[in-house]
Scaffold this active site. Structure first.
Site, PDB file in Angstrom:
ATOM      1  N   LYS A  64       0.805  -1.132   0.060  1.00 44.00           N
ATOM      2  CA  LYS A  64       0.077  -0.024   0.189  1.00 44.00           C
ATOM      3  C   LYS A  64       0.741   1.281   0.160  1.00 44.00           C
ATOM      4  O   LYS A  64       0.392   2.377  -0.321  1.00 44.00           O
ATOM      5  CB  LYS A  64      -0.691  -0.018   1.391  1.00 44.00           C
ATOM      6  CG  LYS A  64      -1.857  -1.268   1.555  1.00 44.00           C
ATOM      7  CD  LYS A  64      -2.542  -1.013   2.803  1.00 44.00           C
ATOM      8  CE  LYS A  64      -3.187  -2.414   3.222  1.00 44.00           C
ATOM      9  NZ  LYS A  64      -3.468  -2.217   4.609  1.00 44.00           N
ATOM     10  N   GLY A  65       2.173   1.297   0.323  1.00 44.70           N
ATOM     11  CA  GLY A  65       2.743   2.286   0.672  1.00 44.70           C
ATOM     12  C   GLY A  65       2.878   3.411  -0.495  1.00 44.70           C
ATOM     13  O   GLY A  65       3.112   4.679  -0.125  1.00 44.70           O
ATOM     14  N   GLU A 120       7.934   2.632  -5.512  1.00 41.64           N
ATOM     15  CA  GLU A 120       8.061   2.353  -4.070  1.00 41.64           C
ATOM     16  C   GLU A 120       7.949   3.664  -3.451  1.00 41.64           C
ATOM     17  O   GLU A 120       8.480   4.676  -3.670  1.00 41.64           O
ATOM     18  CB  GLU A 120       9.272   1.565  -4.257  1.00 41.64           C
ATOM     19  CG  GLU A 120       9.254   0.032  -3.760  1.00 41.64           C
ATOM     20  CD  GLU A 120       8.791  -0.231  -2.463  1.00 41.64           C
ATOM     21  OE1 GLU A 120       7.862   0.258  -1.987  1.00 41.64           O
ATOM     22  OE2 GLU A 120       9.096  -1.589  -2.107  1.00 41.64           O
ATOM     23  N   ASP A 121       7.399   3.387  -2.276  1.00 42.57           N
ATOM     24  CA  ASP A 121       7.477   4.610  -1.226  1.00 42.57           C
ATOM     25  C   ASP A 121       8.747   4.747  -0.566  1.00 42.57           C
ATOM     26  O   ASP A 121       9.615   5.564  -0.624  1.00 42.57           O
ATOM     27  CB  ASP A 121       6.670   4.517   0.025  1.00 42.57           C
ATOM     28  CG  ASP A 121       6.422   3.235   0.431  1.00 42.57           C
ATOM     29  OD1 ASP A 121       6.894   2.028   0.161  1.00 42.57           O
ATOM     30  OD2 ASP A 121       5.878   2.994   1.805  1.00 42.57           O
ATOM     31  N   ASP A 124      14.400   0.040   1.618  1.00 41.01           N
ATOM     32  CA  ASP A 124      14.966  -0.181   3.109  1.00 41.01           C
ATOM     33  C   ASP A 124      16.040  -1.395   2.733  1.00 41.01           C
ATOM     34  O   ASP A 124      16.952  -0.999   2.352  1.00 41.01           O
ATOM     35  CB  ASP A 124      13.925  -0.449   4.185  1.00 41.01           C
ATOM     36  CG  ASP A 124      14.271  -0.461   5.459  1.00 41.01           C
ATOM     37  OD1 ASP A 124      15.426  -0.528   5.689  1.00 41.01           O
ATOM     38  OD2 ASP A 124      13.320  -0.105   6.332  1.00 41.01           O
ATOM     39  N   LYS A 152      17.180   4.493   1.590  1.00 44.50           N
ATOM     40  CA  LYS A 152      17.938   4.444   2.847  1.00 44.50           C
ATOM     41  C   LYS A 152      19.354   4.230   2.291  1.00 44.50           C
ATOM     42  O   LYS A 152      20.406   4.399   2.918  1.00 44.50           O
ATOM     43  CB  LYS A 152      17.551   3.624   3.793  1.00 44.50           C
ATOM     44  CG  LYS A 152      16.315   4.171   4.374  1.00 44.50           C
ATOM     45  CD  LYS A 152      15.979   3.292   5.711  1.00 44.50           C
ATOM     46  CE  LYS A 152      14.694   3.866   6.378  1.00 44.50           C
ATOM     47  NZ  LYS A 152      14.360   2.942   7.629  1.00 44.50           N
TER      48      LYS A 152
HETATM   49  C1  PRP Z   1       7.281  -1.385   3.011  1.00 46.97           C
HETATM   50  C2  PRP Z   1       7.603  -0.410   2.035  1.00 46.97           C
HETATM   51  C3  PRP Z   1       8.348  -0.984   1.025  1.00 46.97           C
HETATM   52  C4  PRP Z   1       9.197  -2.076   1.765  1.00 46.97           C
HETATM   53  C5  PRP Z   1      10.526  -1.365   1.877  1.00 46.97           C
HETATM   54  O1  PRP Z   1       6.193  -2.090   2.545  1.00 46.97           O
HETATM   55  O2  PRP Z   1       6.298   0.187   1.728  1.00 46.97           O
HETATM   56  O3  PRP Z   1       7.520  -1.730   0.271  1.00 46.97           O
HETATM   57  O4  PRP Z   1       8.702  -2.432   2.958  1.00 46.97           O
HETATM   58  O5  PRP Z   1      11.079  -2.400   2.774  1.00 46.97           O
HETATM   59  P1  PRP Z   1      12.487  -3.390   2.127  1.00 46.97           P
HETATM   60  O6  PRP Z   1      13.272  -2.676   1.224  1.00 46.97           O
HETATM   61  O7  PRP Z   1      12.963  -3.803   3.351  1.00 46.97           O
HETATM   62  O8  PRP Z   1      11.798  -4.647   1.257  1.00 46.97           O
HETATM   63  P2  PRP Z   1       5.360  -3.132   3.448  1.00 46.97           P
HETATM   64  O9  PRP Z   1       5.870  -4.602   3.472  1.00 46.97           O
HETATM   65  O10 PRP Z   1       5.534  -2.344   5.086  1.00 46.97           O
HETATM   66  O11 PRP Z   1       3.691  -2.927   3.072  1.00 46.97           O
HETATM   67  P3  PRP Z   1       3.055  -1.620   2.991  1.00 46.97           P
HETATM   68  O12 PRP Z   1       3.642  -0.851   1.280  1.00 46.97           O
HETATM   69  O13 PRP Z   1       1.840  -2.015   2.641  1.00 46.97           O
HETATM   70  O14 PRP Z   1       3.361  -0.543   3.969  1.00 46.97           O
END
Ligand code: PRP
Length: 195
Positions: A64-65, A120-121, A124, A152
């Site tokens: 969803k991000g 992507e938002d 990480d 990041k």
């Molecule tokens: C979060 C964020 C990215 C991902 C980044 O999503 O939105 O999609 O994690 O993390 P990474 O680089 O360590 O993989 P999340 O799984 O929390 O789902 P969301 O988008 O619904 O918040």
């Protein structure tokens, strides 16, 4: 915008006191305010428009991000495009990426022969994207690139470069403008770090 300029754009302004009260004092500081984000998203739209002079462009948002970022970004791209979404999840309710990436929704749109822009938002650990790039590349797109509002630069597992980056983000737990903590804070119009 250079990497230095992206990093400098992170302001050290304290969180709005009213918002701090409303949000149970969870917000430590505003990392990127709404004007800074809007300015950068406009620039990114222009960068993306210039990068795709021809061909079919499919902007693929990771839910969803990315939902707020994608909605703002596509309105700054001045060329024809289609939009679809993927749902993948890696964090659950914690503040540390679990590394267990699940694909919950797969797009209906055919990817073959299209330029795919994965939105992507935040990048990480990079685990979500490295899994998805592998999966989507197997569907023979003309090209596949990543566009992330925040990066990041700690991802050791992501070997695909991130072509479009909004801001070089601090290694803090960030929320707002689509990013959540246990599903809270997505609606904040700015990006803030949590206590
Ligand atoms: C979060 C964020 C990215 C991902 C980044 O999503 O939105 O999609 O994690 O993390 P990474 O680089 O360590 O993989 P999340 O799984 O929390 O789902 P969301 O988008 O619904 O918040």
């Amino acid at each position: 915008m250079t990497a230095d300029q992206r990093a400098d754009a992170s302001s050290l302004a304290p969180a709005d006191p009213l918002d701090s009260r409303l949000l149970g004092r969870a917000v430590k500081r505003i990392a990127y305010d709404r004007e800074t984000i809007a300015r950068r998203v406009r620039e990114m739209g222009a960068e993306i428009t210039a990068a795709y002079p021809d061909g079919d462009l499919l902007v693929l948002g990771l839910l969803k991000g990315s939902f707020i970022f994608l909605a703002d970004l596509v309105r700054e791209i001045q060329r024809p495009l289609h939009v679809d979404f993927l749902v993948a999840s890696s964090y659950g309710a914690g503040t540390v990426s679990s590394g267990n990436v699940r694909l919950v929704y797969d797009p209906e749109t055919k990817l073959e022969g299209k330029h795919i822009l994965l939105v992507e938002d935040i990048v990480d650990t990079g685990r979500t994207l490295s899994t998805l790039i592998e999966l989507l590349s197997a569907r023979n797109p003309a090209s596949i690139e990543i566009c992330a509002l925040l990066h990041k630069h700690i991802a050791t597992e992501l070997h695909h470069p991130t072509k479009f980056i909004g801001f070089d983000a601090p290694n803090e737990f960030l929320v707002g403008y689509g990013l959540d903590h246990a599903e809270n804070f997505r609606h904040l119009p700015y990006v803030a770090s949590l206590q």
